[in-house]
Design a protein around this motif. Structure first.
Motif, PDB file in Angstrom:
ATOM      1  N   ASP A 245       0.842  -1.194   0.000  1.00 46.09           N
ATOM      2  CA  ASP A 245       0.000   0.000   0.000  1.00 46.09           C
ATOM      3  C   ASP A 245       0.875   1.241   0.000  1.00 46.09           C
ATOM      4  OD1 ASP A 245      -3.081  -0.523   0.446  1.00 46.09           O
ATOM      5  OD2 ASP A 245      -2.003  -2.055   1.590  1.00 46.09           O
ATOM      6  N   LEU A 246       0.478   2.212  -0.797  1.00 50.91           N
ATOM      7  CA  LEU A 246       1.179   3.487  -0.890  1.00 50.91           C
ATOM      8  C   LEU A 246       0.156   4.610  -0.848  1.00 50.91           C
ATOM      9  CD1 LEU A 246       3.712   5.250  -1.517  1.00 50.91           C
ATOM     10  CD2 LEU A 246       3.205   4.886  -3.936  1.00 50.91           C
ATOM     11  N   VAL A 247       0.317   5.533   0.088  1.00 46.07           N
ATOM     12  CA  VAL A 247      -0.532   6.719   0.163  1.00 46.07           C
ATOM     13  C   VAL A 247       0.315   7.916  -0.233  1.00 46.07           C
ATOM     14  CG1 VAL A 247      -1.992   8.167   1.614  1.00 46.07           C
ATOM     15  CG2 VAL A 247      -1.953   5.689   1.975  1.00 46.07           C
ATOM     16  N   VAL A 248      -0.126   8.626  -1.274  1.00 42.11           N
ATOM     17  CA  VAL A 248       0.614   9.770  -1.795  1.00 42.11           C
ATOM     18  C   VAL A 248      -0.208  11.030  -1.549  1.00 42.11           C
ATOM     19  CG1 VAL A 248       1.790  10.760  -3.789  1.00 42.11           C
ATOM     20  CG2 VAL A 248       1.538   8.280  -3.605  1.00 42.11           C
ATOM     21  N   GLU A 258      -3.374  14.214 -11.018  1.00 41.44           N
ATOM     22  CA  GLU A 258      -3.963  12.997 -11.569  1.00 41.44           C
ATOM     23  C   GLU A 258      -2.873  12.096 -12.115  1.00 41.44           C
ATOM     24  OE1 GLU A 258      -6.572  14.384 -14.591  1.00 41.44           O
ATOM     25  OE2 GLU A 258      -8.119  15.101 -13.184  1.00 41.44           O
ATOM     26  N   LEU A 259      -3.137  10.806 -12.092  1.00 44.60           N
ATOM     27  CA  LEU A 259      -2.248   9.850 -12.738  1.00 44.60           C
ATOM     28  C   LEU A 259      -2.528   9.837 -14.234  1.00 44.60           C
ATOM     29  CD1 LEU A 259      -2.323   6.885 -10.213  1.00 44.60           C
ATOM     30  CD2 LEU A 259      -0.301   8.165 -10.913  1.00 44.60           C
ATOM     31  N   THR A 260      -1.483   9.760 -15.025  1.00 53.86           N
ATOM     32  CA  THR A 260      -1.654   9.724 -16.478  1.00 53.86           C
ATOM     33  C   THR A 260      -1.517   8.324 -17.050  1.00 53.86           C
ATOM     34  OG1 THR A 260       0.706  10.183 -16.837  1.00 53.86           O
ATOM     35  CG2 THR A 260      -0.781  12.077 -16.699  1.00 53.86           C
ATOM     36  N   ASN A 261      -0.933   7.400 -16.312  1.00 50.84           N
ATOM     37  CA  ASN A 261      -0.709   6.066 -16.857  1.00 50.84           C
ATOM     38  C   ASN A 261      -1.500   4.976 -16.139  1.00 50.84           C
ATOM     39  OD1 ASN A 261       0.902   6.462 -14.580  1.00 50.84           O
ATOM     40  ND2 ASN A 261       2.488   5.038 -15.266  1.00 50.84           N
ATOM     41  N   TYR A 262      -2.307   5.357 -15.173  1.00 51.29           N
ATOM     42  CA  TYR A 262      -3.231   4.420 -14.534  1.00 51.29           C
ATOM     43  C   TYR A 262      -4.553   5.140 -14.295  1.00 51.29           C
ATOM     44  CZ  TYR A 262       0.797   1.434 -13.502  1.00 51.29           C
ATOM     45  OH  TYR A 262       1.911   0.645 -13.608  1.00 51.29           O
ATOM     46  N   ARG A 263      -5.628   4.374 -14.293  1.00 50.96           N
ATOM     47  CA  ARG A 263      -6.942   4.942 -14.037  1.00 50.96           C
ATOM     48  C   ARG A 263      -7.095   5.229 -12.549  1.00 50.96           C
ATOM     49  NH1 ARG A 263     -12.235   2.683 -13.703  1.00 50.96           N
ATOM     50  NH2 ARG A 263     -11.287   0.612 -13.722  1.00 50.96           N
ATOM     51  N   THR A 264      -7.801   6.336 -12.228  1.00 48.73           N
ATOM     52  CA  THR A 264      -8.069   6.706 -10.841  1.00 48.73           C
ATOM     53  C   THR A 264      -9.561   6.570 -10.569  1.00 48.73           C
ATOM     54  OG1 THR A 264      -6.215   8.263 -10.815  1.00 48.73           O
ATOM     55  CG2 THR A 264      -7.868   8.495  -9.090  1.00 48.73           C
ATOM     56  N   VAL A 265      -9.900   5.912  -9.468  1.00 49.29           N
ATOM     57  CA  VAL A 265     -11.290   5.649  -9.094  1.00 49.29           C
ATOM     58  C   VAL A 265     -11.540   6.250  -7.715  1.00 49.29           C
ATOM     59  CG1 VAL A 265     -12.967   3.846  -8.523  1.00 49.29           C
ATOM     60  CG2 VAL A 265     -11.415   3.537 -10.464  1.00 49.29           C
ATOM     61  N   LYS A 266     -12.673   6.918  -7.551  1.00 55.99           N
ATOM     62  CA  LYS A 266     -13.045   7.444  -6.235  1.00 55.99           C
ATOM     63  C   LYS A 266     -13.481   6.293  -5.328  1.00 55.99           C
ATOM     64  CE  LYS A 266     -14.714  11.887  -8.009  1.00 55.99           C
ATOM     65  NZ  LYS A 266     -15.918  12.738  -8.208  1.00 55.99           N
ATOM     66  N   PHE A 302      -6.787   4.903  -6.166  1.00 57.81           N
ATOM     67  CA  PHE A 302      -8.032   5.347  -5.546  1.00 57.81           C
ATOM     68  C   PHE A 302      -7.868   6.746  -4.964  1.00 57.81           C
ATOM     69  CE2 PHE A 302      -8.167   0.754  -5.513  1.00 57.81           C
ATOM     70  CZ  PHE A 302      -9.432   0.512  -6.023  1.00 57.81           C
ATOM     71  N   LEU A 303      -8.827   7.595  -5.300  1.00 55.56           N
ATOM     72  CA  LEU A 303      -8.868   8.935  -4.729  1.00 55.56           C
ATOM     73  C   LEU A 303      -9.589   8.863  -3.395  1.00 55.56           C
ATOM     74  CD1 LEU A 303      -8.394  12.026  -5.107  1.00 55.56           C
ATOM     75  CD2 LEU A 303     -10.690  12.127  -6.093  1.00 55.56           C
ATOM     76  N   GLU A 304      -8.896   9.260  -2.320  1.00 58.85           N
ATOM     77  CA  GLU A 304      -9.498   9.253  -0.990  1.00 58.85           C
ATOM     78  C   GLU A 304      -9.849  10.659  -0.501  1.00 58.85           C
ATOM     79  OE1 GLU A 304      -7.852   5.286   1.234  1.00 58.85           O
ATOM     80  OE2 GLU A 304      -6.556   7.060   1.319  1.00 58.85           O
ATOM     81  N   TYR A 305      -9.193  11.679  -1.076  1.00 56.88           N
ATOM     82  CA  TYR A 305      -9.451  13.038  -0.608  1.00 56.88           C
ATOM     83  C   TYR A 305      -8.934  14.028  -1.634  1.00 56.88           C
ATOM     84  CZ  TYR A 305      -9.970  16.821   2.843  1.00 56.88           C
ATOM     85  OH  TYR A 305     -10.375  17.943   3.528  1.00 56.88           O
ATOM     86  N   VAL A 362      -2.699   3.779  -3.479  1.00 56.94           N
ATOM     87  CA  VAL A 362      -2.378   2.761  -4.487  1.00 56.94           C
ATOM     88  C   VAL A 362      -2.012   1.478  -3.772  1.00 56.94           C
ATOM     89  CG1 VAL A 362      -0.864   2.130  -6.393  1.00 56.94           C
ATOM     90  CG2 VAL A 362      -1.533   4.514  -6.091  1.00 56.94           C
ATOM     91  N   ARG A 363      -2.676   0.399  -4.115  1.00 56.20           N
ATOM     92  CA  ARG A 363      -2.266  -0.938  -3.665  1.00 56.20           C
ATOM     93  C   ARG A 363      -1.723  -1.655  -4.885  1.00 56.20           C
ATOM     94  NH1 ARG A 363      -6.245  -4.232   0.065  1.00 56.20           N
ATOM     95  NH2 ARG A 363      -5.330  -2.733   1.536  1.00 56.20           N
ATOM     96  N   TYR A 364      -0.475  -2.060  -4.826  1.00 55.89           N
ATOM     97  CA  TYR A 364       0.158  -2.536  -6.048  1.00 55.89           C
ATOM     98  C   TYR A 364       0.936  -3.826  -5.828  1.00 55.89           C
ATOM     99  CZ  TYR A 364       4.367  -0.287  -4.103  1.00 55.89           C
ATOM    100  OH  TYR A 364       5.410   0.079  -3.300  1.00 55.89           O
ATOM    101  N   THR A 365       1.074  -4.563  -6.902  1.00 55.65           N
ATOM    102  CA  THR A 365       1.926  -5.735  -6.971  1.00 55.65           C
ATOM    103  C   THR A 365       2.761  -5.620  -8.238  1.00 55.65           C
ATOM    104  OG1 THR A 365       0.227  -6.981  -8.156  1.00 55.65           O
ATOM    105  CG2 THR A 365       0.269  -7.219  -5.766  1.00 55.65           C
ATOM    106  N   ARG A 366       3.766  -6.441  -8.352  1.00 57.77           N
ATOM    107  CA  ARG A 366       4.699  -6.343  -9.476  1.00 57.77           C
ATOM    108  C   ARG A 366       4.011  -6.600 -10.818  1.00 57.77           C
ATOM    109  NH1 ARG A 366      10.756  -8.836  -9.088  1.00 57.77           N
ATOM    110  NH2 ARG A 366      11.599  -7.977 -11.027  1.00 57.77           N
ATOM    111  N   ASP A 367       3.027  -7.512 -10.830  1.00 58.92           N
ATOM    112  CA  ASP A 367       2.384  -7.850 -12.101  1.00 58.92           C
ATOM    113  C   ASP A 367       1.278  -6.872 -12.472  1.00 58.92           C
ATOM    114  OD1 ASP A 367       0.927  -8.775  -9.896  1.00 58.92           O
ATOM    115  OD2 ASP A 367      -0.105 -10.299 -11.081  1.00 58.92           O
ATOM    116  N   ARG A 368       0.649  -6.206 -11.482  1.00 57.55           N
ATOM    117  CA  ARG A 368      -0.473  -5.311 -11.772  1.00 57.55           C
ATOM    118  C   ARG A 368      -0.026  -3.874 -12.028  1.00 57.55           C
ATOM    119  NH1 ARG A 368      -5.429  -8.121 -12.472  1.00 57.55           N
ATOM    120  NH2 ARG A 368      -5.218 -10.061 -11.288  1.00 57.55           N
TER     121      ARG A 368
END
Length: 460
Positions: A245-248, A258-266, A302-305, A362-368
């Protein structure tokens, strides 16, 4: 140590009571709890203060282990000089976390026998809109193809700035120089070398650390100018086990990032949930996040705020002060961006009204997440926050006509709240219903007309 192990921080926010003139212009209620980054065991936190090509990146390390083993390798777009590195304050990041965390607010139903019961008023308050609101000479490349661009110390940190021609040579150099780099690092270092990025490498001077008196590592801050607006996350996957998990927190004078290379969801928001969740809000939010993470196939941010930091509605903590914003890298202020002005800008007071915060999770893994995070600034200042509503039913005397009418609405309302909770979290509806007090929906039996003397004499 790499960038995925940046910070797990905790700040206990005080309970605030919000007031407003009418429910139509503000989201009034009692703030009762929040979901900060500490909920996630492997959460990292980064603050990016960005205006144009200028960036201050704040990384607060939550290193687990012996301090002597600490090492951090961060790809950076330009060679960093000593004057561009600063040791920051952990409390300032904790403040941003508390201010922007998903939150729970509660309402208490009024006595329907003393106020005119109106279902539309209760519905309106659930969905009320928020109120608007010193440099050394560069060393030549060695036999590993690694060039030491600079070396210096900043407080307890020993810093080396490197460039490299190939990844295996860089990994070899780091190991031979005493940096505890995980095996297989060269595969993830290679893309950064191909982009001609530099490497900011830090470890701890144990004597300086002991003299400082601190028990944990203090945040490192880097200031630089580059059109690249990105955050490298792939090095954090070298020795990762499962999801990370990463909180930016992105701070900008313009609006949302906004992220340009991944979709952002509220994240889901403005949902009414049962009152018992007050004591389980942390587990509730973790389950809600996991459910939407799986629904989105584990490959979105994910947009949290998103809000101007000068205000909030409802507030989970007081807005950051000018000093606290400065401590996390906010450098813009009136006239600070005119040609010839220094970067970072002077230490004058910073007005908080021109700083917008975007919190991305962002919750991420190497393949996703095969790519690093690429951002862009926008002028979008639309407010958003993850907030969840808890309505406490009135539990007093409901013998009046309005009270009986009110009581008939409770069963469907509680059942709807249970269904919402099950949909958000994936929890069993049977288990949820067992925790809800449905007795409030049943009329109370009339008490027998007992003679006034009976309770006095019954034991005689």
């Amino acid at each position: 140590m790499n960038i995925s192990r940046i910070l797990i921080s905790i700040l206990l926010a005080c309970i605030l009571v919000l007031s407003c003139a009418t429910q139509a212009i503000a989201f009034c209620g009692f703030y009762v709890g929040g979901a900060d980054a500490k909920l996630f065991n492997k959460a990292s936190q980064v603050v990016i203060a960005r205006n144009g090509d200028r960036t201050i990146l704040t990384m607060a390390n939550d290193f687990q282990g012996a301090i002597k083993d600490f090492a951090m390798v961060v790809p950076v777009p330009v060679a960093i000089k000593k004057e561009q590195v600063h040791v920051g304050k952990r409390i300032a990041i904790e403040k941003l976390d508390a201010f922007s965390q998903p939150r729970l607010v509660e309402y208490f139903d009024p006595d329907p026998c003393t106020t005119q019961f109106n279902e539309s008023v209760m519905d309106a308050r659930k969905t009320a809109p928020a109120a608007p609101m010193a440099t050394r000479n560069r060393a030549p490349a060695g036999r590993d193809g690694v060039t030491v661009e600079d070396t210096f110390k900043v407080n307890e940190y020993e810093i080396v700035i490197l460039s490299a021609k190939e990844s295996k040579g860089l990994e070899t150099w780091l190991r031979r120089s005493g940096y505890n780099i995980p095996k297989g690092a060269s595969a993830l270092l290679s893309p950064y070398i191909k982009q001609n990025l530099k490497f900011f490498v830090a470890k701890i001077d144990l004597k300086e650390f002991d003299k400082s008196g601190y028990q944990v590592l203090r945040p490192l801050q880097i200031a630089y100018e580059s059109p690249k607006f990105m955050l490298p996350i792939r090095l954090g996957m070298i020795n990762a086990r499962g999801d990370q998990d990463l909180v930016v927190y992105i701070l900008s004078p313009k609006g949302r990032a906004e992220l340009t290379n991944y979709r952002t969801v509220k994240i889901p928001t403005d949902k009414t949930i049962p009152e018992y969740v007050k004591s389980e809000f942390g587990e509730f939010y973790k389950s809600t996040f996991q459910k939407v993470y799986e629904r989105e196939q584990k490959k979105v941010a994910f947009l949290e705020y998103a809000w101007n930091v000068s205000n909030c509605d409802p507030c989970s903590s007081d807005p950051p002060t000018a000093t606290e914003l400065k401590d996390v890298g906010v450098f813009w202020q009136d006239n600070s961006d005119l040609p010839g002005k220094p970067f970072p800008s002077s230490r004058r007071s910073i007005p908080s009204g021109n700083t917008f915060i975007t919190r991305l999770h962002v919750r991420y893994t190497r393949d996703r997440f095969p790519e690093d995070l690429m951002f862009q600034e926008t002028g979008n200042q639309e407010n958003f926050q993850g907030r969840y509503v808890m309505n406490h039913p009135f539990k007093g005397n409901l013998n009046c006509d309005a009270g009986k009418k009110y009581q008939r609405t409770l069963r469907p309302r509680l059942e709807q709240e249970a269904g919402t909770l099950a949909n958000l979290t994936g929890w069993s509806i049977r288990d949820i219903n067992r925790k809800i007090d449905f007795s409030i929906t049943q009329p109370k039996k009339a008490e027998a007309n007992t003679p006034f003397w009976q309770n006095v004499w019954k034991d005689n």
